[in-house]
Design a protein around this motif. Sequence first.
Motif, PDB file in Angstrom:
ATOM      1  N   LEU A   6      73.954  18.888  17.233  1.00  0.00           N
ATOM      2  CA  LEU A   6      74.473  18.296  16.321  1.00  0.00           C
ATOM      3  C   LEU A   6      75.002  17.118  16.623  1.00  0.00           C
ATOM      4  O   LEU A   6      75.324  15.956  16.400  1.00  0.00           O
ATOM      5  N   ILE A   7      76.105  17.854  16.555  1.00  0.00           N
ATOM      6  CA  ILE A   7      77.417  17.221  16.807  1.00  0.00           C
ATOM      7  C   ILE A   7      76.910  16.144  18.162  1.00  0.00           C
ATOM      8  O   ILE A   7      77.822  14.999  18.180  1.00  0.00           O
ATOM      9  N   LYS A  40      72.663   4.842   8.773  1.00  0.00           N
ATOM     10  CA  LYS A  40      71.953   6.320   9.948  1.00  0.00           C
ATOM     11  C   LYS A  40      72.093   7.338  10.060  1.00  0.00           C
ATOM     12  O   LYS A  40      71.300   8.432  10.394  1.00  0.00           O
ATOM     13  N   VAL A  41      73.041   8.587   9.812  1.00  0.00           N
ATOM     14  CA  VAL A  41      72.801   9.178   9.099  1.00  0.00           C
ATOM     15  C   VAL A  41      71.244  10.006   7.946  1.00  0.00           C
ATOM     16  O   VAL A  41      70.400  10.854   8.823  1.00  0.00           O
ATOM     17  N   ILE A  63      83.767  18.814  10.589  1.00  0.00           N
ATOM     18  CA  ILE A  63      83.060  17.043  11.032  1.00  0.00           C
ATOM     19  C   ILE A  63      82.795  16.563  10.076  1.00  0.00           C
ATOM     20  O   ILE A  63      81.632  17.294   9.333  1.00  0.00           O
ATOM     21  N   TYR A  64      83.074  15.733   9.344  1.00  0.00           N
ATOM     22  CA  TYR A  64      83.375  14.605   8.651  1.00  0.00           C
ATOM     23  C   TYR A  64      81.373  14.304   8.053  1.00  0.00           C
ATOM     24  O   TYR A  64      81.074  14.549   7.056  1.00  0.00           O
ATOM     25  N   ASP A  65      80.834  13.849   9.010  1.00  0.00           N
ATOM     26  CA  ASP A  65      80.019  13.742   9.679  1.00  0.00           C
ATOM     27  C   ASP A  65      78.441  14.448   9.717  1.00  0.00           C
ATOM     28  O   ASP A  65      78.152  14.332   9.480  1.00  0.00           O
ATOM     29  N   ALA A  70      74.641  17.314   6.477  1.00  0.00           N
ATOM     30  CA  ALA A  70      74.300  18.626   5.671  1.00  0.00           C
ATOM     31  C   ALA A  70      73.886  18.814   4.187  1.00  0.00           C
ATOM     32  O   ALA A  70      72.875  18.671   3.893  1.00  0.00           O
ATOM     33  N   CYS A  71      73.763  17.251   4.084  1.00  0.00           N
ATOM     34  CA  CYS A  71      73.905  16.899   2.594  1.00  0.00           C
ATOM     35  C   CYS A  71      71.967  16.416   3.025  1.00  0.00           C
ATOM     36  O   CYS A  71      71.548  16.060   1.273  1.00  0.00           O
ATOM     37  N   PHE A  72      71.708  15.746   3.396  1.00  0.00           N
ATOM     38  CA  PHE A  72      70.196  15.256   3.736  1.00  0.00           C
ATOM     39  C   PHE A  72      69.137  16.852   4.378  1.00  0.00           C
ATOM     40  O   PHE A  72      67.843  16.880   4.566  1.00  0.00           O
TER      41      PHE A  72
END
Length: 221
Positions: A6-7, A40-41, A63-65, A70-72
Amino acid sequence: MNLSELIDILNEMADPRALASWERLNLQSKDKYLGTGLSKVKERAKKITKDHSLAMECWRSDIYDAKMMACFIDEPKKIIPDEADEILQSIDVWGLGDQYVKNQVAKTSFKVAKAEQWANDKREYVRRGGYLLIQILAKEDESLPDTWFETYLRHIENLQKEANFVKERMAYALMSIGARNQSLHKKALEIAKKAGEIKIDYGDTSCKSPDVLPYLQSKTF
């Protein structure tokens, strides 16, 4: 998919303009920002299978991104109350907290309990999360009695004394509560009149403070 994969995807999505914006806003976070914009996320998340375990790995990363992703990709039905507490308490950028609360916690069976708990928390972003839930519940949960919302209206009366981003979310909660029905509208309108102009410091952005009073004055029942 695992966290490492994912990263890699997030690194490929990184945009120098997003990094420049982050630096311009001087956002203070313990996490590293790779430079993936929110739109984009959200779009990439549609192609990823919902996975609570992967979401929790994201939250435990630096990692903030990944945390935004994770919120989605989390699964609200699998989130337990203690996890929600741990995550919201760890967040140090208000935009990330908002996405987690509205996309995940607001869809759990314990959303009312968390609204009650977090709205009474002294930490700015946790308290903000509580009032975001109250705002959402005012719009979406027809089962809650007026007395439940009246409890929070009494706190919102003092919103001008609150921390900046709690004040903002209280203002939006006031608007949603006031739009719920005639009785709550009357109470919310009185609070808005007493509060006067509500100014929020958004830093170097184009964001505008909520126009609470004009909004409530425009509502008819």
